[in-house]
Design a protein around this motif. Structure first.
Motif, short mmCIF file in Angstrom:
data_model
loop_
_atom_site.label_atom_id
_atom_site.label_comp_id
_atom_site.label_asym_id
_atom_site.label_seq_id
_atom_site.Cartn_x
_atom_site.Cartn_y
_atom_site.Cartn_z
N ILE A 1 -28.80 25.14 -53.08
CA ILE A 1 -29.59 24.24 -52.24
C ILE A 1 -29.66 24.77 -50.81
O ILE A 1 -28.63 25.10 -50.22
CB ILE A 1 -28.97 22.82 -52.26
N ILE B 1 -35.02 19.64 -48.48
CA ILE B 1 -34.51 20.92 -48.93
C ILE B 1 -35.67 21.86 -49.24
O ILE B 1 -36.80 21.42 -49.45
CB ILE B 1 -33.60 20.78 -50.17
N VAL C 1 -31.25 23.96 -46.89
CA VAL C 1 -31.84 22.93 -46.04
C VAL C 1 -33.13 23.48 -45.42
O VAL C 1 -33.17 24.61 -44.94
CB VAL C 1 -30.85 22.50 -44.94
N LYS D 1 -35.43 1.20 -47.54
CA LYS D 1 -34.42 0.55 -46.70
C LYS D 1 -33.35 1.56 -46.30
O LYS D 1 -32.46 1.25 -45.51
CB LYS D 1 -33.80 -0.60 -47.47
N ILE D 2 -33.41 2.74 -46.90
CA ILE D 2 -32.50 3.81 -46.52
C ILE D 2 -33.36 4.96 -46.00
O ILE D 2 -34.31 5.39 -46.64
CB ILE D 2 -31.69 4.29 -47.75
N LYS D 3 -33.02 5.44 -44.81
CA LYS D 3 -33.77 6.53 -44.17
C LYS D 3 -32.89 7.75 -44.06
O LYS D 3 -31.75 7.64 -43.58
CB LYS D 3 -34.15 6.13 -42.74
N ILE D 4 -33.41 8.88 -44.44
CA ILE D 4 -32.66 10.12 -44.25
C ILE D 4 -32.92 10.62 -42.83
O ILE D 4 -34.05 10.88 -42.45
CB ILE D 4 -33.08 11.19 -45.28
N MET D 5 -31.85 10.72 -42.03
CA MET D 5 -31.99 11.20 -40.66
C MET D 5 -31.87 12.72 -40.63
O MET D 5 -32.52 13.39 -39.85
CB MET D 5 -30.89 10.62 -39.76
N GLN D 6 -30.96 13.22 -41.46
CA GLN D 6 -30.67 14.64 -41.38
C GLN D 6 -30.04 15.13 -42.68
O GLN D 6 -29.26 14.40 -43.30
CB GLN D 6 -29.67 14.87 -40.24
N ILE D 7 -30.40 16.34 -43.06
CA ILE D 7 -29.71 16.99 -44.19
C ILE D 7 -29.03 18.23 -43.63
O ILE D 7 -29.62 18.99 -42.85
CB ILE D 7 -30.67 17.32 -45.33
N THR D 8 -27.75 18.40 -43.98
CA THR D 8 -26.99 19.52 -43.44
C THR D 8 -26.31 20.27 -44.59
O THR D 8 -26.00 19.67 -45.63
CB THR D 8 -25.89 19.02 -42.47
N PRO D 9 -26.08 21.56 -44.40
CA PRO D 9 -25.33 22.28 -45.43
C PRO D 9 -23.86 21.91 -45.37
O PRO D 9 -23.40 21.43 -44.33
CB PRO D 9 -25.54 23.76 -45.04
N PRO D 10 -23.12 22.12 -46.44
CA PRO D 10 -21.68 21.82 -46.39
C PRO D 10 -20.98 22.83 -45.50
O PRO D 10 -21.52 23.90 -45.22
CB PRO D 10 -21.22 21.98 -47.84
N GLU E 1 -42.00 5.67 -48.33
CA GLU E 1 -41.26 5.70 -47.07
C GLU E 1 -41.34 4.36 -46.33
O GLU E 1 -40.35 3.90 -45.77
CB GLU E 1 -41.84 6.83 -46.21
N ASP F 1 -30.04 13.31 -55.75
CA ASP F 1 -29.56 12.40 -54.70
C ASP F 1 -28.18 11.83 -54.99
O ASP F 1 -27.53 11.31 -54.10
CB ASP F 1 -30.51 11.22 -54.52
#
Ligand SMILES: Cc1cc2nc3c(=O)[nH]c(=O)nc-3n(C[C@H](O)[C@H](O)[C@H](O)COP(=O)(O)OP(=O)(O)OC[C@H]3O[C@@H](n4cnc5c(N)ncnc54)[C@H](O)[C@@H]3O)c2cc1C
Lengths: 264, 327
Positions: free
Chosen positions: A17, A26, A19, A223-232, A219, A123
């Protein structure tokens, strides 16, 4: 016995995966899309019940056109028909939004049992099943390893995996079950199955067809918004434990675990 | 206006589970930042005497719903009681465990209340008293930071073994309140007809501090005795790779990975496991990883803090012997 199976398409579990530059999604180039592994168990269980009780297995998917490939796979395994809800307004739906869409499809169908995978391996929410059961007002049994439907088709008994054991739970039908790995061994689609699947009905619906308002889903309804996706956090290779013999290596490892890591 | 943080405590056969204390501890940290209180919700039968324990970890109040129909978790009964209490009291945030029970409960509760839910979170923060949750996606190959919209309460589940426990304060006590609720038998559509306990009293993989796992390199089910001996000695739970499970050597409940359990122990010892991406996804958040593998090129070594290149049939028993010397 009429069975509905909710199906999701996800990136193959081999996928590395990455980002995307927007940090909110992704990179989807070169991803191989497959049927969610847990949904395979749900499809298989549906087919086994149909073989025993008769009736139909209907596959319901939500998502873009490419999801038809995974629905066709389920039809090739032996399901009877498919329904895909495909609408640009669906982009950005959260679990509850997806469950609303599924509930809108299902309210007009005649069914005894709904099967879902226990979670999507993308998810990892694992809640569409319970959201859907609540919206339909039917009982749910999640993370099921074994399922028995009574001879008269009126009740189910399910083995549910819990920490340190198993609960055997009974419910009357209609009910919703979510499938855990171990429920069965999914069959492969046969070549004749694949040929037949091409002619099986696959309805495509929009949210207007379902009488849903665009503001409830996608969208805008989420009721849930993704603010940010980060790598581990990158995990770096550590030490190779030195030693001439297995005994020496073991002794050195114990020293490290005891004195450096302090975990034993 | 919605006020306060609720945590839903978990009990099994009348004993509070560790996740309950993790939830109170994290709830307290958040509540302090918001200048609000933490309330623990405890459901069960004859469970009231357990309420003070939650106070020691930081709960200001414990609302106890005591009823013999709540002795064992069922979706219908628990959702009904918690939803009724939440509608009456209007908490701002409800935290549950991302345990089997919490994951089953959270989705149905959120749908009943018509609010958002963030599952299996590993970190919480606040943005003006709104919950911000960080959660793994793709089995930890990435993380998503999420917020809530039009959600009161904001519901989230916390992954077991991740949130630090507060030091219990023996002098601290919580106000214990009997819950008023109307649980109607007609709402109870599922029934637990049997409870099958696994032998042994080892913690579940998802809650274990120490795990020893064996993969295809174990060569057969009969060889797991060397893994079990090591695990018993240090109080670890035994896990397995999917190959070992699919070969029928170990039960499905032992599988670690993307389509098995996601674990985060202090120590994960992988024996004869190559380190496929799906396996790594399930154990990369372990604090320390040890790999024992005869192939120096095995990908598991890329993730291991300590790698031992060697034959596990020599190294594992030697390891057991060496540990005996220090215990
Ligand atoms: C959809 C999907 C989902 C999957 N989900 C999971 C999952 O959740 N969890 C999971 O684990 N896998 C999962 N897999 C499978 C995964 O791809 C690998 O096949 C699997 O993890 C390999 O298991 P293994 O490491 O035990 O076996 P192998 O890859 O065969 O590795 C065995 C290792 O043992 C070593 N070895 C052999 N003999 C010895 C010895 N005497 N001493 C020391 N070392 C020895 C070898 O060098 C080798 O590295 C999934 C696959 C798919 C397609």
């Amino acid at each position: 016995m009429n069975i509905l199976v909710c199906l999701k398409q996800v990136p193959d579990t081999e996928t590395q995966i990455k980002v995307a530059p927007d940090s909110k999604s992704i990179v989807t180039d070169n991803i191989k899309w497959v049927m969610n592994p847990y949904d395979e168990y749900a499809v298989e269980e549906g087919l086994r019940l149909k073989e025993k009780f008769g009736g139909e297995v209907t596959i319901i998917g939500v998502g873009p056109t490419k999801v038809t490939e995974s629905i066709r796979t389920a039809l090739a395994m032996g399901a009877d028909k498919g329904i895909l809800v495909d609408d640009p307004a669906l982009t950005g739906s959260d679990s509850l939004g997806t469950a609303k869409i599924l509930a809108a499809v299902i309210k007009d169908l005649d069914y005894n049992l709904i099967l879902c995978g226990k979670q999507g391996v993308d998810d990892d929410y694992g809640v569409v099943g319970s959201n859907l059961a609540e919206l339909l007002g039917i009982p749910q049994i999640s993370i099921v390893l074994k399922l028995e439907v009574s001879e008269d088709g009126s009740t189910v008994k399910a083995h549910r995996e819990v920490e340190g054991g198993t609960l055997v739970i009974e419910a009357s039908l209609p009910a919703l079950i979510t499938a855990q790995k171990g429920l069965n061994e999914p069959r492969y689609a046969s070549l004749p199955g694949i040929m037949k699947a091409k002619k099986k009905p696959l309805d495509v619906k929009t949210i207007a067809d379902l009488g849903l308002d665009a503001s409830e889903v996608g969208e805008s309804g989420a009721k849930i918004k993704i603010m940010q996706i980060t790598p581990p956090e990158e995990r770096l290779a550590g030490k190779i434990v030195e030693g001439e013999t297995p005994q020496e290596k073991a002794a050195n490892l114990v020293k490290l675990l005891h004195e450096e890591a302090k975990v034993i | 206006m919605a006020q306060g943080i609720w945590i839903v405590a978990e009990q099994k056969e009348g004993e509070l589970r560790k996740i309950s204390f993790e939830l109170v501890s994290e709830g307290k940290r958040l509540a302090d930042k918001m200048g609000q209180s933490v309330t623990a919700i405890l459901l069960g039968s004859n469970i009231k005497e357990k309420a003070p324990e939650l106070g020691k970890y930081g709960a200001d109040k414990v609302i106890v719903a005591d009823d013999n129909r709540l002795a064992t978790y069922t979706t219908d009964a628990y959702v009904s009681v918690i939803a009724e209490l939440a509608q009456k009291e209007e908490p701002a945030i409800i935290l549950l465990g991302a345990s089997v029970q919490g994951k089953d409960l959270s989705g149905r509760l959120a749908a009943r209340l018509g609010v958002g839910m963030a599952q299996d979170c590993v970190e919480f923060s606040l943005d003006n008293s709104n919950l911000v949750a960080k959660r793994p996606i793709y089995a930890g190959k990435a993380y998503a930071t999420v917020t809530f919209k039009d959600s009161s309460p904001q519901i989230a589940t916390a992954r077991p073994n991740v949130f630090e426990l507060n030091e219990p304060d023996e002098s601290r006590s919580a106000e214990v309140i009997d819950a008023a609720f109307s649980l109607d038998d007609s709402q109870l559509k599922t029934k637990v007809v049997e409870v099958i306990q696994e032998a042994g009293d080892k913690p579940d993989l998802t809650e274990a501090e120490l795990i020893v796992s064996g993969g295809r390199g174990m060569k057969g089910p009969e060889n797991y005795n060397i893994i079990e001996e090591l695990a018993d000695l240090i109080g670890a739970t035994v896990g397995a790779s999917r190959s070992a499970v699919d070969a029928g050597w170990r039960p499905h409940s032992d599988q670690v990975g993307q389509t098995g359990k996601v674990v985060s122990p202090n120590l994960y010892i992988a024996c004869g496991i190559s380190g496929a991406i799906q396996h790594l996804a399930g154990m990369s958040t372990s604090k320390y990883i040890v790999a024992i593998n005869k192939d120096p090129e095995a990908p598991i070594f890329q993730k291991a803090d300590y790698g031992v290149v060697g034959d596990l049939f020599d190294v594992v028993p030697a390891l057991t012997e060496e540990i005996k010397k220090i215990l």
